[in-house]
Write a protein that holds these residues in place. Structure first.
Motif, PDB file in Angstrom:
ATOM      1  N   ILE A 102       0.936  -1.015   0.092  1.00 14.98           N
ATOM      2  CA  ILE A 102      -0.028  -0.068   0.110  1.00 14.98           C
ATOM      3  C   ILE A 102       1.075   1.323  -0.048  1.00 14.98           C
ATOM      4  O   ILE A 102       0.755   2.327  -0.693  1.00 14.98           O
ATOM      5  CB  ILE A 102      -0.908   0.180   1.029  1.00 14.98           C
ATOM      6  CG1 ILE A 102      -2.080  -1.098   1.224  1.00 14.98           C
ATOM      7  CG2 ILE A 102      -1.319   1.353   1.530  1.00 14.98           C
ATOM      8  CD1 ILE A 102      -3.129  -0.478   0.103  1.00 14.98           C
ATOM      9  N   TYR A 103       1.906   1.215   0.744  1.00 16.63           N
ATOM     10  CA  TYR A 103       2.882   2.362   0.931  1.00 16.63           C
ATOM     11  C   TYR A 103       3.913   2.290  -0.252  1.00 16.63           C
ATOM     12  O   TYR A 103       4.699   3.301  -0.297  1.00 16.63           O
ATOM     13  CB  TYR A 103       3.467   2.296   2.269  1.00 16.63           C
ATOM     14  CG  TYR A 103       2.786   2.408   3.518  1.00 16.63           C
ATOM     15  CD1 TYR A 103       1.817   3.202   3.932  1.00 16.63           C
ATOM     16  CD2 TYR A 103       3.019   1.109   4.339  1.00 16.63           C
ATOM     17  CE1 TYR A 103       1.005   2.939   4.511  1.00 16.63           C
ATOM     18  CE2 TYR A 103       2.187   0.951   5.370  1.00 16.63           C
ATOM     19  CZ  TYR A 103       1.127   1.964   5.491  1.00 16.63           C
ATOM     20  OH  TYR A 103       0.158   1.771   6.821  1.00 16.63           O
ATOM     21  N   GLY A 104       3.866   1.559  -1.289  1.00 14.93           N
ATOM     22  CA  GLY A 104       4.840   1.481  -2.379  1.00 14.93           C
ATOM     23  C   GLY A 104       6.017   0.599  -2.303  1.00 14.93           C
ATOM     24  O   GLY A 104       6.883   0.721  -2.861  1.00 14.93           O
ATOM     25  N   ILE A 105       5.819  -0.167  -1.137  1.00 19.81           N
ATOM     26  CA  ILE A 105       7.161  -1.073  -0.903  1.00 19.81           C
ATOM     27  C   ILE A 105       6.999  -2.250  -1.770  1.00 19.81           C
ATOM     28  O   ILE A 105       6.735  -3.584  -1.539  1.00 19.81           O
ATOM     29  CB  ILE A 105       7.057  -1.581   0.629  1.00 19.81           C
ATOM     30  CG1 ILE A 105       7.246  -0.383   1.562  1.00 19.81           C
ATOM     31  CG2 ILE A 105       8.234  -2.414   1.081  1.00 19.81           C
ATOM     32  CD1 ILE A 105       7.307  -0.555   3.198  1.00 19.81           C
ATOM     33  N   GLU A 106       7.670  -1.973  -2.951  1.00 21.45           N
ATOM     34  CA  GLU A 106       7.922  -3.044  -3.962  1.00 21.45           C
ATOM     35  C   GLU A 106       8.999  -2.424  -4.863  1.00 21.45           C
ATOM     36  O   GLU A 106       9.400  -1.221  -4.673  1.00 21.45           O
ATOM     37  CB  GLU A 106       6.721  -3.014  -4.919  1.00 21.45           C
ATOM     38  CG  GLU A 106       5.399  -3.687  -4.230  1.00 21.45           C
ATOM     39  CD  GLU A 106       5.511  -5.093  -3.999  1.00 21.45           C
ATOM     40  OE1 GLU A 106       6.322  -5.764  -4.265  1.00 21.45           O
ATOM     41  OE2 GLU A 106       4.561  -5.445  -3.124  1.00 21.45           O
ATOM     42  N   LYS A 107       9.754  -3.529  -5.334  1.00 22.02           N
ATOM     43  CA  LYS A 107      10.944  -3.052  -6.206  1.00 22.02           C
ATOM     44  C   LYS A 107      10.490  -2.189  -7.494  1.00 22.02           C
ATOM     45  O   LYS A 107       9.308  -2.458  -8.022  1.00 22.02           O
ATOM     46  CB  LYS A 107      11.612  -4.334  -6.812  1.00 22.02           C
ATOM     47  CG  LYS A 107      12.288  -5.139  -5.912  1.00 22.02           C
ATOM     48  CD  LYS A 107      12.786  -6.289  -6.658  1.00 22.02           C
ATOM     49  CE  LYS A 107      13.754  -7.367  -5.613  1.00 22.02           C
ATOM     50  NZ  LYS A 107      14.448  -8.272  -6.234  1.00 22.02           N
ATOM     51  N   GLY A 108      11.114  -0.941  -7.507  1.00 19.93           N
ATOM     52  CA  GLY A 108      10.921  -0.111  -8.594  1.00 19.93           C
ATOM     53  C   GLY A 108       9.724   0.938  -8.448  1.00 19.93           C
ATOM     54  O   GLY A 108       9.593   1.613  -9.297  1.00 19.93           O
ATOM     55  N   ILE A 109       9.181   1.037  -7.208  1.00 21.13           N
ATOM     56  CA  ILE A 109       8.247   2.037  -6.896  1.00 21.13           C
ATOM     57  C   ILE A 109       8.947   2.790  -5.547  1.00 21.13           C
ATOM     58  O   ILE A 109       8.957   2.311  -4.664  1.00 21.13           O
ATOM     59  CB  ILE A 109       6.863   1.280  -6.359  1.00 21.13           C
ATOM     60  CG1 ILE A 109       6.215   0.396  -7.366  1.00 21.13           C
ATOM     61  CG2 ILE A 109       5.676   2.412  -5.856  1.00 21.13           C
ATOM     62  CD1 ILE A 109       5.198  -0.208  -6.857  1.00 21.13           C
ATOM     63  N   PRO A 110       8.896   4.228  -5.964  1.00 24.27           N
ATOM     64  CA  PRO A 110       9.624   4.960  -4.838  1.00 24.27           C
ATOM     65  C   PRO A 110       8.464   5.365  -3.836  1.00 24.27           C
ATOM     66  O   PRO A 110       7.590   5.392  -3.989  1.00 24.27           O
ATOM     67  CB  PRO A 110       9.561   6.455  -5.926  1.00 24.27           C
ATOM     68  CG  PRO A 110       9.568   6.074  -7.250  1.00 24.27           C
ATOM     69  CD  PRO A 110       8.735   4.882  -7.421  1.00 24.27           C
ATOM     70  N   PHE A 111       9.190   5.122  -2.522  1.00 22.95           N
ATOM     71  CA  PHE A 111       8.367   5.338  -1.339  1.00 22.95           C
ATOM     72  C   PHE A 111       9.253   6.176  -0.612  1.00 22.95           C
ATOM     73  O   PHE A 111      10.388   5.994  -0.554  1.00 22.95           O
ATOM     74  CB  PHE A 111       7.835   4.137  -0.941  1.00 22.95           C
ATOM     75  CG  PHE A 111       9.028   3.272  -0.306  1.00 22.95           C
ATOM     76  CD1 PHE A 111       9.117   3.283   1.026  1.00 22.95           C
ATOM     77  CD2 PHE A 111       9.384   2.121  -1.241  1.00 22.95           C
ATOM     78  CE1 PHE A 111      10.193   2.381   1.415  1.00 22.95           C
ATOM     79  CE2 PHE A 111      10.317   1.311  -0.763  1.00 22.95           C
ATOM     80  CZ  PHE A 111      10.867   1.127   0.513  1.00 22.95           C
ATOM     81  N   SER A 112       8.538   7.006   0.413  1.00 16.32           N
ATOM     82  CA  SER A 112       9.207   7.852   1.213  1.00 16.32           C
ATOM     83  C   SER A 112       8.937   7.197   2.806  1.00 16.32           C
ATOM     84  O   SER A 112       8.119   6.731   3.047  1.00 16.32           O
ATOM     85  CB  SER A 112       8.768   9.169   1.343  1.00 16.32           C
ATOM     86  OG  SER A 112       7.335   9.240   1.583  1.00 16.32           O
ATOM     87  N   THR A 113       9.892   7.519   3.416  1.00 14.31           N
ATOM     88  CA  THR A 113       9.906   7.257   4.893  1.00 14.31           C
ATOM     89  C   THR A 113      10.039   8.407   5.768  1.00 14.31           C
ATOM     90  O   THR A 113      10.603   9.374   5.432  1.00 14.31           O
ATOM     91  CB  THR A 113      10.813   5.918   5.363  1.00 14.31           C
ATOM     92  OG1 THR A 113      12.241   6.563   5.007  1.00 14.31           O
ATOM     93  CG2 THR A 113      10.823   4.828   4.469  1.00 14.31           C
ATOM     94  N   PRO A 114       9.492   8.307   7.142  1.00 13.66           N
ATOM     95  CA  PRO A 114       8.846   7.229   7.859  1.00 13.66           C
ATOM     96  C   PRO A 114       7.649   7.349   7.378  1.00 13.66           C
ATOM     97  O   PRO A 114       6.841   7.991   6.754  1.00 13.66           O
ATOM     98  CB  PRO A 114       8.959   7.899   9.283  1.00 13.66           C
ATOM     99  CG  PRO A 114       9.002   9.324   9.202  1.00 13.66           C
ATOM    100  CD  PRO A 114       9.805   9.648   7.846  1.00 13.66           C
ATOM    101  N   ILE A 115       6.923   5.973   7.525  1.00 12.09           N
ATOM    102  CA  ILE A 115       5.636   5.609   6.957  1.00 12.09           C
ATOM    103  C   ILE A 115       4.598   5.659   8.296  1.00 12.09           C
ATOM    104  O   ILE A 115       4.767   4.927   9.362  1.00 12.09           O
ATOM    105  CB  ILE A 115       5.781   4.122   6.376  1.00 12.09           C
ATOM    106  CG1 ILE A 115       6.672   4.188   4.967  1.00 12.09           C
ATOM    107  CG2 ILE A 115       4.241   3.462   6.372  1.00 12.09           C
ATOM    108  CD1 ILE A 115       6.887   2.773   4.506  1.00 12.09           C
ATOM    109  N   THR A 116       3.485   6.283   7.782  1.00 14.50           N
ATOM    110  CA  THR A 116       2.280   6.100   8.639  1.00 14.50           C
ATOM    111  C   THR A 116       1.096   5.666   7.989  1.00 14.50           C
ATOM    112  O   THR A 116       0.998   5.896   6.752  1.00 14.50           O
ATOM    113  CB  THR A 116       2.039   7.554   9.284  1.00 14.50           C
ATOM    114  OG1 THR A 116       1.790   8.535   8.409  1.00 14.50           O
ATOM    115  CG2 THR A 116       3.367   8.012   9.854  1.00 14.50           C
TER     116      THR A 116
END
Length: 248
Positions: A102-116
């Protein structure tokens, strides 16, 4: 408490039944027994008299060769059927196995942290040129987002209580994110036993890791994650490795 568990013969469902089966009257629903989530009448019949539903059955990760239509049928339409059948049977609550994808935690998908839990979904901020993922990765991600939106509509309209448990990769570390099987099954039980009203409440269910905030699960559900000890073989990639899979 009488509950229906979809995917009760899968990895997560099987472990939940093994660990906590004696605490509930469990009605299993699994394609291994010929029970299909797209068979609405059969599903509706099996849910009768159940107080809660734990929906774990799905295509659980990106799989080579699976099409977007496959994910839509098995993860989205199937979830709609579960919610609809639960509502028509006056079930108190549906607990859904969501994912940190849901947060984009997959290879090749940008995601930012920290996650809420309150941050936007990837599709709300990403542009096509920023993606380096396979169709399978994005299809899986999108299917979990759409399924959660079905939960959200029913929960926010107070049709039926819905809870989304956004599990990290189970029993492995992927892009620095993980949840042990014991922590995952603990969260399911806590959601079932929660006395409060949960009108679409999503929870990040991961191990105690620095880049994902689990304070909401701790506060509302009483989640107390154990500290797992993963072997070298279970550590697939670190959080820093995400840069390897993203376009410059």
């Amino acid at each position: 408490m009488k509950i229906l568990v979809t995917g009760h013969k899968g990895f997560l469902g099987g472990e939940f039944v093994k660990k906590y089966g004696q605490d509930y009257e469990i009605i299993g629903y699994d394609h291994k027994d010929g029970d299909e989530l797209l068979d609405y009448e059969n599903l509706k019949d099996k849910i009768q008299d159940c107080e809660q539903v734990v929906h774990l059955a799905a295509i659980p990760k990106p799989v080579d060769g699976k099409t977007f239509e496959d994910y839509f049928s098995n993860n989205v339409q199937a979830t709609f059927n579960v919610i609809k059948a639960s509502f028509e049977n006056k079930v108190k609550r549906v607990i859904y196995a969501s994912s940190t994808t849901i947060y984009g935690i997959e290879k090749g998908i940008p995601f930012s942290t920290p996650i809420t839990e309150s941050q936007p979904f990837v599709s709300q901020y990403i542009c096509a040129n920023s993606l380096s993922c396979r169709d399978d990765d994005l299809s899986y991600h999108m299917s979990k987002v759409m399924a959660e939106q079905i939960l959200a509509w029913h929960g926010l309209n107070k049709k039926i209580q819905t809870t989304a448990l956004r599990f990290g990769p189970i029993n492995k570390v992927f892009l620095g994110t993980s949840v042990s099987i014991n922590n995952a099954t603990q969260a399911i039980k806590l959601a079932l036993d929660c006395d409060g009203e949960l009108w679409y409440e999503p929870f990040s269910i991961v191990d105690e890791i620095p880049h994902v905030d689990i304070s909401k699960a701790k506060r509302i559900l009483g989640y107390k994650p154990e500290k797992p000890n993963y072997s070298k073989e279970q550590i697939h990639s670190t959080l820093e490795d995400k840069a390897k899979f993203i376009k410059d």
